[in-house]
Design an enzyme around this catalytic site. Structure first.
Site, PDB file in Angstrom:
ATOM      1  N   GLU A 276       0.825  -1.210   0.000  1.00 30.03           N
ATOM      2  CA  GLU A 276       0.000   0.000   0.000  1.00 30.03           C
ATOM      3  C   GLU A 276       0.860   1.262   0.000  1.00 30.03           C
ATOM      4  O   GLU A 276       0.454   2.302  -0.497  1.00 30.03           O
ATOM      5  CB  GLU A 276      -0.918  -0.012   1.233  1.00 30.03           C
ATOM      6  CG  GLU A 276      -2.336   0.404   0.931  1.00 30.03           C
ATOM      7  CD  GLU A 276      -3.271   0.309   2.133  1.00 30.03           C
ATOM      8  OE1 GLU A 276      -2.805   0.307   3.286  1.00 30.03           O
ATOM      9  OE2 GLU A 276      -4.484   0.245   1.907  1.00 30.03           O
ATOM     10  N   HIS A 297       8.615 -26.728  -0.726  1.00 28.22           N
ATOM     11  CA  HIS A 297       8.108 -27.883  -1.480  1.00 28.22           C
ATOM     12  C   HIS A 297       6.976 -27.487  -2.419  1.00 28.22           C
ATOM     13  O   HIS A 297       6.249 -28.347  -2.915  1.00 28.22           O
ATOM     14  CB  HIS A 297       7.671 -28.978  -0.498  1.00 28.22           C
ATOM     15  CG  HIS A 297       8.826 -29.454   0.328  1.00 28.22           C
ATOM     16  ND1 HIS A 297       9.525 -30.612   0.043  1.00 28.22           N
ATOM     17  CD2 HIS A 297       9.461 -28.881   1.389  1.00 28.22           C
ATOM     18  CE1 HIS A 297      10.517 -30.733   0.911  1.00 28.22           C
ATOM     19  NE2 HIS A 297      10.500 -29.698   1.733  1.00 28.22           N
ATOM     20  N   LYS A 411     -13.884   0.733  -3.823  1.00 27.86           N
ATOM     21  CA  LYS A 411     -14.919   1.192  -2.881  1.00 27.86           C
ATOM     22  C   LYS A 411     -15.982   2.001  -3.612  1.00 27.86           C
ATOM     23  O   LYS A 411     -17.172   1.822  -3.390  1.00 27.86           O
ATOM     24  CB  LYS A 411     -14.293   2.065  -1.784  1.00 27.86           C
ATOM     25  CG  LYS A 411     -13.504   1.298  -0.760  1.00 27.86           C
ATOM     26  CD  LYS A 411     -13.203   2.215   0.412  1.00 27.86           C
ATOM     27  CE  LYS A 411     -12.113   1.670   1.277  1.00 27.86           C
ATOM     28  NZ  LYS A 411     -11.568   2.647   2.200  1.00 27.86           N
TER      29      LYS A 411
HETATM   30  O1  PA5 Z   1      -3.792   1.362   5.965  1.00 30.46           O
HETATM   31  C1  PA5 Z   1      -4.887   1.791   5.717  1.00 30.46           C
HETATM   32  O2  PA5 Z   1      -5.129   3.002   5.724  1.00 30.46           O
HETATM   33  C2  PA5 Z   1      -6.039   0.863   5.400  1.00 30.46           C
HETATM   34  O3  PA5 Z   1      -5.644  -0.464   5.390  1.00 30.46           O
HETATM   35  C3  PA5 Z   1      -7.140   1.021   6.435  1.00 30.46           C
HETATM   36  O4  PA5 Z   1      -6.628   0.734   7.706  1.00 30.46           O
HETATM   37  C4  PA5 Z   1      -8.301   0.097   6.122  1.00 30.46           C
HETATM   38  O5  PA5 Z   1      -8.804   0.377   4.842  1.00 30.46           O
HETATM   39  C5  PA5 Z   1      -9.401   0.242   7.145  1.00 30.46           C
HETATM   40  O6  PA5 Z   1      -9.845   1.564   7.209  1.00 30.46           O
HETATM   41  P1  PA5 Z   1     -10.643   2.070   8.447  1.00 30.46           P
HETATM   42  O7  PA5 Z   1      -9.780   1.947   9.637  1.00 30.46           O
HETATM   43  O8  PA5 Z   1     -10.985   3.503   8.126  1.00 30.46           O
HETATM   44  O9  PA5 Z   1     -11.891   1.206   8.566  1.00 30.46           O
END
Ligand code: PA5
Length: 422
Positions: A276, A297, A411
């Site tokens: 990310e 393996h 989303k």
């Molecule tokens: O690292 C990030 O920003 C994401 O992985 C969020 O943590 C994830 O999408 C969850 O978001 P939220 O905490 O707003 O529900």
């Protein structure tokens, strides 16, 4: 402290080696908060920022969770889930701690049913974790487990069993918590989900499981201080600069491997952190993971013999708390009596050397990351090391390591499609 071993990567670059001047510049950009995403760099300060009062409040909530039942259902996804899950899998449920079950990290009815079955009729509490408070998967997961909780205990008692970790002021979850009187914990504004494990996001579930959060915080504070060193001796510089150099040499996939199955969710946490943070604007190393020896393996074939686009980072622990001696067998049917009396750890160490040599010979550079032990200190070291390295590596790559614009695309589609049901 974490040690990085680049001896298995040296054969893959020329005498100039990793660009430590670029690592130094990236580190400076980060610490001076002069780069893109600087508003989300508060995570290195989390260990020193957490007050004794806040830590006590987290531990008091954990004690109440332990007194009220046997299970804490942690509801969250991505950065709001993986850190706690990684800690729990690596360190385990401690004496006096509750079992953690995880929910809200998908939309699978099958997995939900499994979790509900595992919960059984045991007494439980919920820790819902969502910074935005509007993420669909945990919102639905929370709705379902809150419903089960209210059916079991009634609304008033249920409200004492719900702990919400979310934004300090904004969002649907914060409003619901205020209205219902649930105890709340804060995800700081300047900390993104994937960098939040050292905040209440990770600390409350860890404490509930009996993990020593005082040690985690103390060690993390020490570790971030040590990792602030500005020199090529800094393991974060070594790791970040080595992987960036290898990337430029066509090693576009990094496999994180470990010989400890308990590390599996730590590798998932690492994949989110690096995937990310770096995968954007058409660049970035693809983070993958393997669990050795099992995957030797299966994926071992590809690593040894597939396209030469791989680099390998292997995490090992200096000390293990377990050992087992191979028993002698009278008939020696498998011909392995020559190993009898040897500790499994000794045999594993030889296997690790053999794999490393084979993979390097096969064209896969190897970066070693050595951690002291699989305990609270080791966990803190892993978190600090990988987080800071990621920030440095991201800035070296020329991207903002703290945003995730690509996550929004699915989303938008999903909410548009679901919106048609309104
Ligand atoms: O690292 C990030 O920003 C994401 O992985 C969020 O943590 C994830 O999408 C969850 O978001 P939220 O905490 O707003 O529900």
């Amino acid at each position: 402290m974490i040690k990085v071993d680049l001896s298995g990567a040296v054969p893959f670059w020329d005498a100039a080696g990793p660009d430590y001047a670029a690592a130094a510049a990236a580190h400076r950009t980060f610490s001076e908060k002069s780069g893109e995403g600087a508003d989300f760099t508060g995570w290195t300060e989390l260990p020193q920022r957490v007050t004794a009062f806040e830590l006590d409040r987290i531990k008091a909530a954990a004690s109440r969770i332990q007194a009220m039942g046997d299970v804490l259902v942690v509801v969250g996804i991505g950065g709001s889930y993986l850190g706690a899950r990684a800690a729990y899998d690596l360190l385990g449920q401690k004496e006096g701690g509750v079992e953690l079950l995880f929910a809200g990290c998908g939309l699978s009815a099958c997995s939900l049913e499994d979790t509900i079955r595992r919960l059984g009729d045991r007494d439980f509490c919920i820790n819902v974790v969502s910074k935005s408070g509007t993420t669909l998967e945990p919102a639905l997961g929370f709705r379902i487990f809150k419903d089960l909780l209210e059916k079991k205990y009634g609304r008033e008692e249920a409200s004492k069993r719900i702990f919400a970790t979310t934004d300090a002021v904004r969002g649907a979850l914060k409003s619901a918590a205020n209205e219902a009187g649930w105890e709340t914990f804060v995800v700081p504004d300047d900390v993104g989900g994937r960098y939040s494990v050292l905040s209440a996001v990770g600390l409350l579930p860890m404490a509930a499981a009996g993990i020593d959060v005082d040690t985690v915080i103390r060690e993390a504070e020490h570790c971030f201080r040590v990792l602030d060193e500005r020199s090529p001796e800094n393991p974060c510089w070594q790791y970040a600069a080595a992987r960036q150099l290898l990337y430029r040499r066509g090693k576009t996939i990094e496999i994180l491997g470990c010989y400890e199955p308990r590390f599996r969710m730590m590798a998932e946490w690492w994949k989110q952190l690096y995937g990310e943070s770096e995968g954007k604007q058409g660049v970035g190393i693809f983070p993958a993971s393997v669990e050795f020896n099992a995957d030797l393996h299966s994926m071992g074939q590809y690593i040894q013999d597939g396209p030469r686009t791989l680099m390998e980072t292997i995490v090992s622990f200096e000390k293990t708390s377990s050992s087992y001696l191979v028993p002698r067998e009278e008939k020696d049917a498998d011909g392995l009596n020559y190993l009898a009396g040897h500790d499994l750890n000794e045999i594993a160490a030889v296997a690790r050397q053999a794999v490393k040599a084979a993979h390097i010979a096969g064209g896969v550079p190897n970066i070693g990351v050595q951690v002291s032990a699989m305990d609270e200190k080791g966990f803190a070291e892993l978190v600090c090391f990988f987080e800071l390295s990621c920030a440095i590596s991201g800035y070296m790559l020329g991207i903002n390591p703290f945003d995730q614009p690509g996550v929004e695309a699915y989303k938008k589609n999903m909410f548009r499609m679901l919106g048609q049901w309104k």
